[in-house]
Write an enzyme that holds these catalytic residues in place. Structure first.
Site, PDB file in Angstrom:
ATOM      1  N   LYS A 126       0.689  -1.161  -0.066  1.00 42.27           N
ATOM      2  CA  LYS A 126       0.012  -0.085  -0.126  1.00 42.27           C
ATOM      3  C   LYS A 126       0.816   1.385   0.104  1.00 42.27           C
ATOM      4  O   LYS A 126       0.488   2.325  -0.408  1.00 42.27           O
ATOM      5  CB  LYS A 126      -0.869   0.158   1.113  1.00 42.27           C
ATOM      6  CG  LYS A 126      -0.416   0.059   2.374  1.00 42.27           C
ATOM      7  CD  LYS A 126      -1.494  -0.283   3.552  1.00 42.27           C
ATOM      8  CE  LYS A 126      -0.887   0.202   4.854  1.00 42.27           C
ATOM      9  NZ  LYS A 126      -1.478  -0.758   5.942  1.00 42.27           N
TER      10      LYS A 126
ATOM     11  N   ARG B 229      -8.105  -0.549  16.176  1.00 41.60           N
ATOM     12  CA  ARG B 229      -8.441  -0.280  14.931  1.00 41.60           C
ATOM     13  C   ARG B 229      -9.621  -1.128  14.505  1.00 41.60           C
ATOM     14  O   ARG B 229     -10.551  -1.171  15.201  1.00 41.60           O
ATOM     15  CB  ARG B 229      -7.188  -0.297  14.276  1.00 41.60           C
ATOM     16  CG  ARG B 229      -7.347   0.461  12.809  1.00 41.60           C
ATOM     17  CD  ARG B 229      -6.072   0.478  12.075  1.00 41.60           C
ATOM     18  NE  ARG B 229      -5.989  -0.705  11.053  1.00 41.60           N
ATOM     19  CZ  ARG B 229      -5.041  -0.862  10.016  1.00 41.60           C
ATOM     20  NH1 ARG B 229      -4.073   0.147   9.979  1.00 41.60           N
ATOM     21  NH2 ARG B 229      -4.982  -1.989   9.530  1.00 41.60           N
TER      22      ARG B 229
HETATM   23  C1  LIG Z   1      -0.715  -1.395   6.463  1.00 38.29           C
HETATM   24  C2  LIG Z   1      -1.000  -2.664   6.952  1.00 38.29           C
HETATM   25  C3  LIG Z   1      -0.019  -3.800   7.300  1.00 38.29           C
HETATM   26  C4  LIG Z   1       1.370  -3.686   7.190  1.00 38.29           C
HETATM   27  O1  LIG Z   1       1.877  -2.758   8.300  1.00 38.29           O
HETATM   28  P1  LIG Z   1       3.609  -2.251   8.108  1.00 38.29           P
HETATM   29  O2  LIG Z   1       3.494  -1.596   9.468  1.00 38.29           O
HETATM   30  O3  LIG Z   1       3.624  -1.224   6.949  1.00 38.29           O
HETATM   31  O4  LIG Z   1       4.312  -3.499   8.107  1.00 38.29           O
HETATM   32  C5  LIG Z   1      -0.356  -5.049   7.783  1.00 38.29           C
HETATM   33  N1  LIG Z   1      -1.836  -5.297   7.988  1.00 38.29           N
HETATM   34  C6  LIG Z   1      -2.782  -4.608   7.653  1.00 38.29           C
HETATM   35  C7  LIG Z   1      -4.266  -4.940   7.976  1.00 38.29           C
HETATM   36  C8  LIG Z   1      -2.551  -3.253   7.291  1.00 38.29           C
HETATM   37  O5  LIG Z   1      -3.319  -2.187   7.149  1.00 38.29           O
END
Ligand SMILES: *Cc1c(COP(=O)(O)O)cnc(C)c1O
Length: 356
Positions: free
Chosen positions: A37, A132
């Protein structure tokens, strides 16, 4: 002439980071979903992650997943944010698996999957403290039971996401809870769960601690691969590159200027009213990049300059060095927030560097 501003993205370093993490986690019994992302779903970076051995690609935006699919990249694609009902058609089309927290949405995924005669896999996200996304643990077994019964839907597993909204650290307690919930669901549905996904880059400390991982056989990694740091304290991870991604911006003004504004002071374009200290006259420059393109607070200079202000399109810096001539380029290392915004700005060139 080089285009500025630009992001220089070293694909060899990203490969090294991803490969190193995949290798170490494999020894712990954990597979890695590569999270794209922050790269705006870059197909080139996705290919690097797959070559480095990630078992799947995950992104929170279906548009990014579509972009990777349209580049003919053959991989398991995971939507890691609960789908919008308005997008279920594309979710079933482009993602093999989606993370979900609402049975109402899963029902729509089932209806859409039946319509196009596809199977869509669902992973249920559980709330384990960070507040979250997530189903409350006490509701999980019932929702799992309902999900498992829906036509054209496979209940693939459960997962959780910590250290995002509130900074709750993944530890033995919450990871053990996730394992227990997986076992409860299997007992209730009489079906095995293929995937128990424990979290993101913040889980690395836990994973490498030697703790019993229980059933948590998967992590989803973005930031640690791209920036080479764990995310609980932002410490560099041993043997990883922390300089795979560099911002280069160009000086458009350079002058000796006072440090204290004059005139009556009220709010500025981006900040509440504040008072500046008078530090006399300093060498100040403006770089042609701004808040539209980057989070200025997330930049660290490679050239020993300090950032002293920003507007939509200007970044004001100060330096005691003489490296602020018009047309000069200065480079910075971004944190995650800065990277995210820069990748999204059409004004930055994304220059991919690759030797091997
Ligand atoms: C963005 C995200 C990740 C990755 O997180 P990082 O801190 O970049 O490793 C993993 N799981 C979910 C659900 C996310 O939204």
């Amino acid at each position: 002439m080089s285009h500025a501003p630009r992001l220089e993205i070293d694909l060899d370093k990203i490969y090294h980071n991803a490969h190193t993490l995949v290798h170490h986690l494999k020894h712990c019994g954990i597979s890695v979903t590569g999270v794209t992302k922050a790269t705006l779903g870059s197909p080139d970076i996705a290919k690097v992650l797959l070559r480095a051995g990630v078992s799947a690609l995950g992104d929170s935006r279906i548009e990014n997943i579509e972009c990777i699919c349209r580049a003919n990249i053959d991989a398991e694609m995971i939507l890691i944010r609960t789908p919008m009902i308005s997008q279920v058609e594309n979710v079933v089309n482009f993602a093999n698996l989606s993370f979900n927290t609402e049975i109402q949405v899963i029902r729509q995924l089932s209806i859409q999957a039946q319509k196009v005669d596809r199977i869509h896999k669902v992973l249920l996200m559980v709330e384990l403290g960070d507040l979250r996304e997530g189903i409350l643990p006490e509701d999980l077994v019932e929702i799992a039971r309902q999900t498992a019964c829906l036509p054209n839907i496979i209940l693939e597993g459960i997962g959780t996401n910590l250290a995002c909204r509130s900074g709750v650290a993944p530890d033995v307690t919450n990871m053990t809870r996730l394992t227990e919930l997986a076992i409860d669901i299997e007992a209730a549905t009489k079906q095995p769960l293929n995937m128990v996904s424990g979290g993101n880059s913040a889980n690395l400390t836990w994973a490498f601690s030697g703790a019993d991982i229980g059933r948590v056989y998967n992590l989803r990694l973005g930031e640690s691969i791209l920036l080479g740091r764990e995310t609980l304290h932002r410490k560099p991870i041993i043997n990883l590159h922390t300089d795979a991604i560099t911002l280069v911006a160009e000086v458009i003004e350079s002058k000796l200027k006072p440090t204290k504004p004059h005139g009556e002071i009220a709010q500025s374009a981006f900040a509440a009213k504040r008072t500046a200290k008078n530090r006399g006259t300093t060498r100040q420059a403006i770089l042609a990049i701004g808040i539209q393109d980057v989070d200025p607070q997330g930049l660290k200079s490679n050239d020993g300059v300090s950032i002293c202000g920003a507007s939509s399109d200007h970044l004001m810096i100060e330096s005691s060095n003489d490296n602020l001539a018009i047309g000069n380029e200065l480079s910075f290392r971004p944190n995650y927030a800065a990277l995210l915004r820069m990748m999204t700005s059409p004004f930055l060139e994304k220059r991919l560097l690759q030797q091997s």
